[in-house]
Design a protein around this motif. Structure first.
Motif, mmCIF file in Angstrom:
data_model
loop_
_atom_site.group_PDB
_atom_site.id
_atom_site.type_symbol
_atom_site.label_atom_id
_atom_site.label_comp_id
_atom_site.label_asym_id
_atom_site.label_seq_id
_atom_site.Cartn_x
_atom_site.Cartn_y
_atom_site.Cartn_z
ATOM 1 N N MET A 1 35.495 39.554 40.780
ATOM 2 C CA MET A 1 36.672 40.417 40.659
ATOM 3 C C MET A 1 37.446 40.035 39.407
ATOM 4 N N THR A 2 38.011 41.024 38.736
ATOM 5 C CA THR A 2 38.702 40.753 37.483
ATOM 6 C C THR A 2 39.915 39.867 37.695
ATOM 7 N N SER A 3 40.154 38.962 36.761
ATOM 8 C CA SER A 3 41.298 38.059 36.861
ATOM 9 C C SER A 3 42.579 38.694 36.387
ATOM 10 N N SER A 4 42.524 39.921 35.851
ATOM 11 C CA SER A 4 43.722 40.563 35.303
ATOM 12 C C SER A 4 44.585 41.201 36.382
ATOM 13 N N LEU A 5 44.070 41.305 37.614
ATOM 14 C CA LEU A 5 44.858 41.892 38.675
ATOM 15 C C LEU A 5 45.985 40.936 39.060
ATOM 16 N N PRO A 6 47.236 41.415 39.093
ATOM 17 C CA PRO A 6 48.373 40.531 39.351
ATOM 18 C C PRO A 6 48.415 40.043 40.787
ATOM 19 N N ASP A 7 48.843 38.801 40.956
ATOM 20 C CA ASP A 7 48.918 38.204 42.286
ATOM 21 C C ASP A 7 50.012 38.845 43.136
ATOM 22 N N ASP A 8 51.030 39.445 42.502
ATOM 23 C CA ASP A 8 52.151 39.992 43.241
ATOM 24 C C ASP A 8 52.009 41.494 43.496
ATOM 25 N N LEU A 9 50.798 42.014 43.387
ATOM 26 C CA LEU A 9 50.615 43.451 43.524
ATOM 27 C C LEU A 9 50.937 43.924 44.933
ATOM 28 N N TRP A 10 50.489 43.181 45.939
ATOM 29 C CA TRP A 10 50.773 43.515 47.334
ATOM 30 C C TRP A 10 51.273 42.273 48.053
ATOM 31 N N PRO A 11 52.466 41.794 47.729
ATOM 32 C CA PRO A 11 52.938 40.527 48.300
ATOM 33 C C PRO A 11 53.108 40.565 49.810
ATOM 34 N N ASP A 12 53.293 41.757 50.402
ATOM 35 C CA ASP A 12 53.536 41.850 51.839
ATOM 36 C C ASP A 12 52.250 42.014 52.658
ATOM 37 N N VAL A 13 51.127 42.185 51.977
ATOM 38 C CA VAL A 13 49.866 42.366 52.696
ATOM 39 C C VAL A 13 49.359 41.018 53.188
ATOM 40 N N GLN A 14 49.120 40.941 54.467
ATOM 41 C CA GLN A 14 48.593 39.722 55.084
ATOM 42 C C GLN A 14 47.445 40.099 56.017
ATOM 43 N N PRO A 15 46.465 39.223 56.169
ATOM 44 C CA PRO A 15 46.328 37.913 55.535
ATOM 45 C C PRO A 15 45.809 38.026 54.106
ATOM 46 N N GLU A 16 45.597 36.891 53.495
ATOM 47 C CA GLU A 16 45.107 36.857 52.120
ATOM 48 C C GLU A 16 43.773 37.593 51.978
ATOM 49 N N THR A 17 42.937 37.543 53.001
ATOM 50 C CA THR A 17 41.643 38.223 52.937
ATOM 51 C C THR A 17 41.805 39.727 52.762
ATOM 52 N N ALA A 18 42.773 40.315 53.461
ATOM 53 C CA ALA A 18 43.022 41.752 53.322
ATOM 54 C C ALA A 18 43.476 42.081 51.907
ATOM 55 N N ARG A 19 44.310 41.218 51.343
ATOM 56 C CA ARG A 19 44.774 41.437 49.970
ATOM 57 C C ARG A 19 43.615 41.336 48.981
ATOM 58 N N ARG A 20 42.711 40.400 49.223
ATOM 59 C CA ARG A 20 41.536 40.287 48.353
ATOM 60 C C ARG A 20 40.692 41.552 48.405
ATOM 61 N N LEU A 21 40.546 42.123 49.572
ATOM 62 C CA LEU A 21 39.770 43.354 49.711
ATOM 63 C C LEU A 21 40.459 44.519 49.005
ATOM 64 N N MET A 22 41.788 44.565 49.069
ATOM 65 C CA MET A 22 42.512 45.623 48.349
ATOM 66 C C MET A 22 42.339 45.453 46.849
ATOM 67 N N HIS A 23 42.415 44.216 46.366
ATOM 68 C CA HIS A 23 42.172 43.954 44.944
ATOM 69 C C HIS A 23 40.766 44.391 44.545
ATOM 70 N N ALA A 24 39.800 44.032 45.384
ATOM 71 C CA ALA A 24 38.409 44.373 45.076
ATOM 72 C C ALA A 24 38.196 45.882 45.112
ATOM 73 N N GLY A 25 38.774 46.543 46.107
ATOM 74 C CA GLY A 25 38.663 47.989 46.182
ATOM 75 C C GLY A 25 39.287 48.669 44.990
ATOM 76 N N LEU A 26 40.445 48.179 44.600
ATOM 77 C CA LEU A 26 41.115 48.730 43.428
ATOM 78 C C LEU A 26 40.242 48.601 42.189
ATOM 79 N N GLU A 27 39.694 47.417 41.984
ATOM 80 C CA GLU A 27 38.847 47.187 40.813
ATOM 81 C C GLU A 27 37.646 48.135 40.821
ATOM 82 N N CYS A 28 37.009 48.264 41.962
ATOM 83 C CA CYS A 28 35.814 49.119 42.047
ATOM 84 C C CYS A 28 36.162 50.591 41.865
ATOM 85 N N PHE A 29 37.232 51.042 42.507
ATOM 86 C CA PHE A 29 37.627 52.448 42.368
ATOM 87 C C PHE A 29 38.003 52.766 40.930
ATOM 88 N N ALA A 30 38.709 51.841 40.274
ATOM 89 C CA ALA A 30 39.144 52.074 38.901
ATOM 90 C C ALA A 30 37.959 52.109 37.945
#
Length: 211
Positions: A1-30
Motif C-alpha cells: 500500500m502506498t505510504s503517501s496515504l495520510p494516517d489521519d484520513l479516518w481517525p475515528d475508524v476502529q479497529p486499525e484493521t478496518a482503517r487499513r482496509l479503507m486505505h487499501a480500498g482507496l488506493e486500489c479504487f484510485a
C-alpha cells in the motif's frame, strides 16, 4: 500500500484493521477504478488474507460507500467552517476556496474516488451522498448571494457560479499528485484569486499581507 496515504484520513475508524482496509480500498479504487478492483486486490494491498474484507465490510460496495460518505462529510465540515467564519463575503469566499482546493490536492486519491466512482453505489447509498453534496452547494450559494446583496460580488446566475466555484476545486483531484510542484496551499491561494475575479470581486485588495 502506498505510504503517501495520510494516517489521519479516518481517525475515528476502529479497529486499525478496518482503517487499513479503507486505505487499501482507496488506493486500489484510485489506481484501477472500482469495477476493475476485486476484494482480493484490496486484501492483498492491506497485507491480509483474501476474505479479510468481509469481517469489517459486508461487500466491496459497502467499502466504497464508507470512503465516499466520509470524504463528503469532511468536505462539508470544511465548507461549513469557512462560511460561518469571520470576515465579509469576500474574505470568507477566499478562505473557503483556499481550503477546499487544498483539501482536494492533499486528499487527491480520496477526492478522485469520491468524484468519479460513486455512480457505482446502489440508489439508497447514492442518495445519502447526494444529500451531502446538495448541502455543500446550498452553503456556497448562500455565501455568493450574501456577497451579491453586499455589493461585493457581481454574478448573473448564482447557481452557475456556485457550480463553477466547486468544480474548480474538485477538478484538482483529476490531475494533482504527490509529484506536483505547486503545494496545496499555494494552489489554494491561486484558485481563490481566480474565483474572486470570476465573482467580480477585487482579490488583490483583499489578499492577506505578505502574500
Amino acid at each position: 500500500m502506498t505510504s503517501s496515504l495520510p494516517d489521519d484520513l479516518w481517525p475515528d475508524v476502529q479497529p486499525e484493521t478496518a482503517r487499513r482496509l479503507m486505505h487499501a480500498g482507496l488506493e486500489c479504487f484510485a489506481r484501477r477504478g472500482y469495477h476493475a478492483t476485486t476484494t482480493r486486490d484490496i486484501a492483498a494491498a492491506a497485507g491480509m488474507s483474501s476474505g479479510a474484507l468481509y469481517v469489517y465490510f459486508p461487500s466491496k460496495v459497502a467499502l466504497l460507500f464508507e470512503i465516499g460518505r466520509s470524504g463528503h462529510e469532511q468536505t462539508l465540515a470544511l465548507v461549513e467552517g469557512a462560511v460561518a467564519g469571520n470576515g465579509d463575503p469576500v474574505e470568507r469566499m477566499r478562505g473557503l476556496v483556499e481550503e477546499f482546493t487544498a483539501w482536494h490536492a492533499r486528499r487527491h486519491a480520496v477526492a478522485r474516488v469520491v468524484a468519479y466512482e460513486l455512480q457505482s453505489l446502489p440508489e439508497e447509498e447514492y442518495r445519502v451522498v447526494v444529500k451531502i453534496r446538495r448541502r455543500i452547494e446550498q452553503l456556497v450559494q448562500g455565501l455568493v448571494s450574501e456577497g451579491i446583496e453586499a455589493g461585493v460580488f457581481q454574478v448573473g446566475d448564482v447557481r452557475a457560479a456556485v457550480r463553477a466555484v466547486l468544480s474548480l476545486g474538485i477538478d484538482v483531484a483529476r490531475w494533482y499528485d504527490d509529484r506536483s510542484r505547486t503545494s496545496p496551499s499555494v494552489l489554494g491561494r491561486q484558485y481563490a484569486d481566480l474565483v474572486l475575479r470570476m465573482l467580480g470581486a477585487a482579490p488583490d485588495l483583499r489578499s492577506p499581507a505578505g502574500r
